[in-house]
Design a protein around this motif. Structure first.
Motif, mmCIF file in Angstrom:
data_model
loop_
_atom_site.group_PDB
_atom_site.id
_atom_site.type_symbol
_atom_site.label_atom_id
_atom_site.label_comp_id
_atom_site.label_asym_id
_atom_site.label_seq_id
_atom_site.Cartn_x
_atom_site.Cartn_y
_atom_site.Cartn_z
ATOM 1 N N SER A 10 0.827 -1.198 0.000
ATOM 2 C CA SER A 10 0.000 0.000 0.000
ATOM 3 C C SER A 10 0.865 1.253 0.000
ATOM 4 N N SER A 11 2.147 1.061 0.361
ATOM 5 C CA SER A 11 3.037 2.217 0.336
ATOM 6 C C SER A 11 3.191 2.744 -1.089
ATOM 7 N N TRP A 12 3.159 1.840 -2.079
ATOM 8 C CA TRP A 12 3.275 2.276 -3.470
ATOM 9 C C TRP A 12 2.182 3.281 -3.786
ATOM 10 N N LEU A 13 0.980 2.929 -3.326
ATOM 11 C CA LEU A 13 -0.148 3.809 -3.585
ATOM 12 C C LEU A 13 0.007 5.117 -2.814
ATOM 13 N N ASN A 14 0.335 4.993 -1.531
ATOM 14 C CA ASN A 14 0.438 6.195 -0.711
ATOM 15 C C ASN A 14 1.509 7.161 -1.218
ATOM 16 N N GLN A 15 2.618 6.584 -1.637
ATOM 17 C CA GLN A 15 3.718 7.430 -2.108
ATOM 18 C C GLN A 15 3.362 8.183 -3.387
ATOM 19 N N ASN A 16 2.533 7.541 -4.219
ATOM 20 C CA ASN A 16 2.368 8.067 -5.569
ATOM 21 C C ASN A 16 0.956 8.544 -5.878
ATOM 22 N N ILE A 17 0.167 8.666 -4.815
ATOM 23 C CA ILE A 17 -1.236 8.990 -5.085
ATOM 24 C C ILE A 17 -1.395 10.354 -5.744
ATOM 25 N N LEU A 18 -0.516 11.274 -5.399
ATOM 26 C CA LEU A 18 -0.569 12.591 -6.022
ATOM 27 C C LEU A 18 -0.285 12.491 -7.519
ATOM 28 N N LEU A 19 0.749 11.720 -7.847
ATOM 29 C CA LEU A 19 1.116 11.565 -9.252
ATOM 30 C C LEU A 19 -0.016 10.916 -10.034
ATOM 31 N N ILE A 20 -0.595 9.876 -9.422
ATOM 32 C CA ILE A 20 -1.686 9.178 -10.102
ATOM 33 C C ILE A 20 -2.858 10.125 -10.321
ATOM 34 N N THR A 21 -3.206 10.835 -9.282
ATOM 35 C CA THR A 21 -4.345 11.748 -9.374
ATOM 36 C C THR A 21 -4.136 12.798 -10.462
ATOM 37 N N GLU A 22 -2.939 13.366 -10.483
ATOM 38 C CA GLU A 22 -2.677 14.433 -11.446
ATOM 39 C C GLU A 22 -2.569 13.894 -12.869
ATOM 40 N N PHE A 23 -1.801 12.833 -13.016
ATOM 41 C CA PHE A 23 -1.593 12.279 -14.360
ATOM 42 C C PHE A 23 -2.891 11.806 -14.984
ATOM 43 N N ALA A 24 -3.703 11.184 -14.153
ATOM 44 C CA ALA A 24 -4.939 10.601 -14.683
ATOM 45 C C ALA A 24 -6.092 11.597 -14.606
ATOM 46 N N ARG A 25 -5.785 12.780 -14.159
ATOM 47 C CA ARG A 25 -6.764 13.858 -14.004
ATOM 48 C C ARG A 25 -7.993 13.370 -13.228
ATOM 49 N N LEU A 26 -7.713 13.056 -11.966
ATOM 50 C CA LEU A 26 -8.784 12.598 -11.082
ATOM 51 C C LEU A 26 -9.146 13.713 -10.110
ATOM 52 N N SER A 27 -10.418 13.835 -9.819
ATOM 53 C CA SER A 27 -10.809 14.803 -8.792
ATOM 54 C C SER A 27 -10.680 14.173 -7.409
ATOM 55 N N SER A 28 -10.833 12.845 -7.366
ATOM 56 C CA SER A 28 -10.530 12.165 -6.114
ATOM 57 C C SER A 28 -10.227 10.701 -6.403
ATOM 58 N N PHE A 29 -9.462 10.095 -5.525
ATOM 59 C CA PHE A 29 -9.065 8.698 -5.698
ATOM 60 C C PHE A 29 -9.069 8.053 -4.322
ATOM 61 N N LYS A 30 -10.188 7.371 -4.031
ATOM 62 C CA LYS A 30 -10.361 6.858 -2.680
ATOM 63 C C LYS A 30 -10.700 5.377 -2.707
ATOM 64 N N PRO A 31 -10.516 4.714 -1.545
ATOM 65 C CA PRO A 31 -10.871 3.291 -1.496
ATOM 66 C C PRO A 31 -12.372 3.089 -1.657
ATOM 67 N N LEU A 32 -12.719 2.025 -2.280
ATOM 68 C CA LEU A 32 -14.135 1.722 -2.480
ATOM 69 C C LEU A 32 -14.754 1.169 -1.200
ATOM 70 N N LYS A 33 -13.885 1.002 -0.176
ATOM 71 C CA LYS A 33 -14.293 0.378 1.093
ATOM 72 C C LYS A 33 -14.856 -1.001 0.827
ATOM 73 N N ASP A 34 -15.813 -1.399 1.642
ATOM 74 C CA ASP A 34 -16.343 -2.743 1.464
ATOM 75 C C ASP A 34 -17.736 -2.733 0.887
ATOM 76 N N ALA A 35 -18.095 -1.582 0.352
ATOM 77 C CA ALA A 35 -19.444 -1.473 -0.202
ATOM 78 C C ALA A 35 -19.644 -2.512 -1.291
ATOM 79 N N PRO A 36 -20.794 -3.149 -1.335
ATOM 80 C CA PRO A 36 -21.067 -4.099 -2.415
ATOM 81 C C PRO A 36 -21.043 -3.372 -3.760
ATOM 82 N N GLU A 37 -20.317 -3.946 -4.675
ATOM 83 C CA GLU A 37 -20.020 -3.212 -5.887
ATOM 84 C C GLU A 37 -21.212 -2.657 -6.660
#
Length: 931
Positions: free
Chosen positions: A807-834
């Motif tokens: 999960s460190s990979w995600l935590n370290q790079n979440i800013l890059l992912i968000t910006e590169f992929a032009r996301l307004s937010s990038f959060k866990p889906l939790k355990d909600a039924p899909e």
RNA sequence: GGGUGCUUAGCUCAGUUGGGAGAGCAUCGCCCUUACAAGGCGAAGGUCGCAGGUUCGAGCCCCGCAGCACCCACCA
């Protein structure tokens, strides 16, 4: 140098100025430090101008030279030009003709003076063009094959060979060019198949009504026949062997001889023998002691005083001979016939076998050690298959006719007295001394041989004569043998083989360790470039650009066949409707490097060079970005960077991998690989990812200053390292950028910088982390594109960690992912039924990391389902194939464990992907039902 | 006649010791995002000339064939 780069990349404004600085500062001379590395330029003809072949070849040599110079070698690229005897004499003769005078009018002395004048005024074209190409040759050591010291070497070699019995003079049948009025070597004759006739004549047997039928492609030579030959075992003619024939038209009695040369299957099985005008017949004549009757003048007209054919050209004589034989009823038949016509490579005229006194090099004894040098691997050809060609020729080598009946060249150092005694000596004085010994107190007059040497004779000495041989100079001691010869396959016999023979004989060692043979540059259609085809590209036009009209003019003036002009014009208009844009030297050089695959001829078209011009532009702009963002940052060697972040560690790893690949590629002369690695690293890794990552991090207010500093240092230092790697291919743009990215260059040139820095251990963790991040970004981009989400729109995305990616990979790079992929937010889906979360979710996976994005609508659901279906089908196939492999006991028994493991992993991965795709299908189709 | 090289995506070509076919250009979408439109993101596209053989496995090794290119050689 300025501290800024112009906004627009303009090769023209940087290249010439930079070259001048290099040359003036003496940068191209050997450093006298480090291991020697030397390349001899194949000396271009002094009359020449730069063509694509030169540009290609010199680009490769310059890349090698610059690479080794940067590697710290004591580097010499020896430059010079060739006096090109026949070519140069023809050029000056044309000038004289235009002035209404001629070579003969001037006389030998005035003529050669005139050629020297011409050389002084016009002989520098090609060397100046080499400068435009960026060639880092040592101009201070420039040589000309007729310089005094090189001419001295020529005489030394000639005399030594003569003294060793390896040069002799003799009356032999040689290839004679009746226009140039000189002998030429076998290699200078090219044979093309042409349409002609096969004439069948009846030759009457003396004292009998019988006749034999002979066939010939050259009726006029029958005037010089001295025999008719049949095969010794030919039953048809046994009774005729030893009898004579009365040669028609000439009424000469000639014998019928038996010789194995005759092919009984061909024609009638009877051959006319003309020893003075045919190489085979000459050999037959020698075997049977036949007289040799010359019937031609040097200009190839008939030379038979008293005969009615006397003075006729060979063409006219042919017609007349045939007509006369026809008249006498001696023509059996005339057939159409394809046959090879030998022509001189300079004049294109039909060459005559002609009996004259010439000088020859006895090649056999010289060839033996030269063959051995390659057989034992002392000299290596790259690609290796050319060795076969070399052996083939060397093992069947013929004596080399080295005398030429022209005026421009090295005059043969041989003198004759009135009795015809020959005195071969280094100087006229020495010849005189020799003659004195012979003549004692008697008076004598010596006359020097009128002939000059074949130009290739002096070329053969080039690797050592330019270094000072026969003197034992420092340059010679340091740089001989040279490292590599870079040349085309077309002169392996003319030049390469002879350099090896003479190098071994006179310099006691091979002239070079390796011979890199490159291909021919062809046009975009794969045609050979030639003036007459009108498809020549001038390298300088690619560098500077040329408008359509001047290009048309260039291609259509001075044609041998002016009637082709309209055709050439329309083809040119079609191919270059707007002329040729200026691409710059660096783009041209890089194109050549990219095309330099092993041994193959290369096709040159503008699309390629345009692509590499764009690459220059890319690099230029990347440098501008780096400058804007790290102006005050010091450039550091790679091993001294702090590299705080994973992306820095990753780009350093990529850089080091690239460096290693490039260095390996140079070792095996794979310029295509080296340049490809550079292109991909700079464009696809450094620009596309690292620079883009850096933008995000540098602009983020939350990035701490130390990280920013580290990033800036990496940005500028990796750029610096990259342009050093690129310099041998693109000397100009890299110099310009290098001068600009740091303030402390103090006028030094990049050409002396180290090629690569010390390495640091690869940080595998960072590499895996960044590769994972790149995959996540690519996957989201992919999803966006598939769902027609505009690049500008920011979207909501969610993820699920299904497996054990850190999960460190995600935590370290979440800013890059968000910006590169032009996301307004990038959060866990939790355990909600899909399915309950949203009816507008689409998903993808990177390994065990699942990503969902929200889409505005589902109008692309059908398309996506189709795509998934296709993917599924592929997967099914792969699974089936892999399973059958793994069920195969033979495979399990015989394949290496690693391969089996790979297959097992693949199966697991495929099955997992299949599961995920099915889930996505399921979600998608459910939702599209509801929407 | 002898020899060499080539045949892989529409085009030009890579493909290292045999182990799931790659690039550039061209094409098709969508974007003038503050280094670069000479740009960015994404997509589509191949029975590896044909036919055999070796191998658990062939674009790669072997045999044959076809086509193209080149080199050498004296067939009148």
């Amino acid at each position: 140098m300025e501290n800024k780069l112009d906004r627009i990349y303009d090769p023209h404004s940087i290249e010439q100025q930079i070259y001048q600085q290099w040359e003036e500062s003496g940068n191209f001379s050997p450093s006298d430090d480090g291991a020697p590395y030397c390349i001899m330029i194949p000396p271009p003809n002094v009359t020449g101008s730069l063509h694509m072949g030169h540009a290609f070849q010199n680009t490769l040599m310059d890349a090698l030279i610059r690479y080794h110079r940067m590697k710290g070698h004591n580097t010499l690229w020896q430059v010079g030009t060739d006096h090109a005897g026949i070519a140069t004499q023809m050029v000056v003769e044309r000038l004289l003709n235009a002035e209404g005078t001629s070579r003969v009018d001037l006389g030998r002395k005035a003529f050669t003076e005139r050629v020297w004048d011409w050389k002084a005024n016009s002989g520098g074209t090609i060397t100046n063009q080499l400068r435009r190409l960026g060639a880092s040759v040592d101009w201070t050591r420039e040589r000309f094959t007729m310089d005094d010291d090189l001419s001295y070497a020529v005489r030394e070699v000639f005399v030594s060979l003569y003294e060793d019995g390896l040069i002799y003079r003799g009356k032999r049948l040689v290839n004679w060019d009746p226009v140039l009025l000189t002998a030429i070597s076998d290699l200078e004759v090219t044979s093309e198949e042409e349409s002609g006739h096969l004439w069948h004549f009846r030759y009457p047997i003396s004292g009998s009504a019988e006749h034999v039928v002979i066939a010939t492609t050259r009726p006029e030579t029958m005037l010089g026949d001295t025999a008719v030959a049949v095969h010794p075992d030919d039953d048809r003619y046994q009774h005729l062997i030893g009898k004579t024939i009365t040669l028609p038209l000439v009424n000469r009695e000639i014998p019928i001889v038996a010789d194995h040369y005759v092919d009984p299957e061909f024609g009638s099985g009877c051959v006319k023998i003309t020893p003075a005008h045919d190489f085979n017949d000459y050999a037959v004549g020698e075997r049977h002691h036949l007289p040799i009757i010359n019937i031609m003048t040097p200009r190839a007209s008939i030379d038979l005083p008293g005969s009615r054919y006397h003075g006729m050209s060979r063409e006219t004589a042919r017609q007349e001979v045939v007509a006369d034989l026809e008249q006498s009823g001696l023509v059996e038949k005339i057939e159409a016939h394809q046959y090879k016509v030998p022509r001189g490579d300079r004049t294109g005229q039909v060459v005559e076998p002609y009996l004259t006194d010439q000088w020859f090099v006895k090649a056999g004894p010289l060839a033996q050690p030269a063959i051995a040098a390659v057989k034992t691997g002392k000299i290596r050809f790259v690609p290796k298959n050319w060795e076969r060609t070399y052996f083939e020729w060397m093992e069947n080598i013929e004596d080399w006719c080295i005398s030429r009946q022209i005026w421009w060249g090295h005059r043969i150092p041989a003198w004759y007295d009135e009795e015809g005694n020959i005195f071969v000596a280094r100087t006229a004085e020495q010849a005189n001394e020799q003659a004195k010994v012979l003549h004692g107190e008697n008076d004598f007059v010596l006359r020097q041989d009128e002939d000059v040497l074949d130009t290739w004779f002096s070329s053969a000495l080039w690797p050592f004569s330019t270094l000072g041989w026969p003197q034992s100079t420092k340059a010679y001691e340091t740089f001989y043998p040279t490292n590599v010869l870079v040349t085309g396959f077309d002169i392996i016999f003319f030049w390469v083989a002879r350099m090896i023979m003479f190098g071994l004989k006179f310099a006691d060692d091979i002239p070079f360790h390796e011979v890199y043979i490159h291909g021919l540059v062809r046009d975009s259609e794969g045609q050979k470039m030639s003036k007459s085809k009108g498809n020549i590209l001038d390298p300088l036009d690619l560098i500077d650009g040329i408008e359509l009209e001047p290009l048309l003019k260039k291609r259509t003036t001075g044609l041998m066949q002016p009637e082709l002009a309209p055709q050439i014009e329309s083809a040119t208009r079609k191919e270059f409707p707007n002329g040729i844009p200026a691409y710059g030297t660096d783009a041209l050089r890089f194109t050549f490097a990219r095309l330099a695959t092993q041994g193959r001829d290369i096709r040159f078209d503008l699309g390629q060079i345009e692509g590499y011009r764009n690459f220059c532009n890319k690099l230029w702009n990347a440098a501008r970005y780096v400058l804007m963002n790290s102006e005050q940052t010091k450039v550091m060697p790679i091993d001294q960077l702090s590299a705080n972040t994973s992306i820095e560690k990753w780009i350093i790893a990529e850089l080091q991998n690239t460096t290693r690949q490039i260095e390996q590629a140079y070792e095996i002369y794979r310029f295509d690989i080296a340049s490809k690695c550079l292109y991909e690293f700079i464009w696809d890794e450094y620009c596309a990812w690292f620079i883009e990552f850096s933008k995000i991090m540098l602009r983020n207010p939350e990035t701490d200053e130390a990280t920013k500093q580290s990033l800036r240092a990496s940005l500028v230092s990796v750029l610096d390292a990259s342009i050093r790697l690129l310099h041998p291919f693109m000397p100009f743009i890299t110099e310009q950028i290098w001068q600009t990215v740091a303030n402390d260059r103090d006028g030094r040139s990049i050409m002396f910088e180290r090629f690569s820095d010390s390495t640091v251990p690869i940080n595998e963790g960072a590499v895996a982390e960044i590769n994972w991040t790149k995959s996540v970004i690519s996957s989201i981009r992919n999803l966006r594109s598939e769902n027609d989400i505009k690049p500008g729109d920011k979207i909501v995305a969610m993820y699920q960690l299904l497996g054990d990616e850190p999960s460190s990979w995600l935590n370290q790079n979440i800013l890059l992912i968000t910006e590169f992929a032009r996301l307004s937010s990038f959060k866990p889906l939790k355990d909600a039924p899909e399915p309950a979360v949203s009816s507008h979710l689409v998903s993808t996976e990177v390994g065990d990391f699942r990503i969902y994005i929200q889409t505005g609508d589902l109008e692309h659901a059908e398309e996506q389902l189709a795509r998934l279906e296709k993917q599924l089908k592929n997967l099914e196939q792969q699974i089936k194939r892999t399973q059958s492999k793994l069920n195969n006991t033979q495979f399990l028994e015989k394949a290496p464990a690693a391969v089996i493991d790979k297959e097992r992993t693949r199966l697991l991965e495929c099955e997992k992907s299949r599961k995920l795709i099915r889930e996505r299908q399921h979600r998608l189709s459910n939702h599209s039902l509801t929407s």
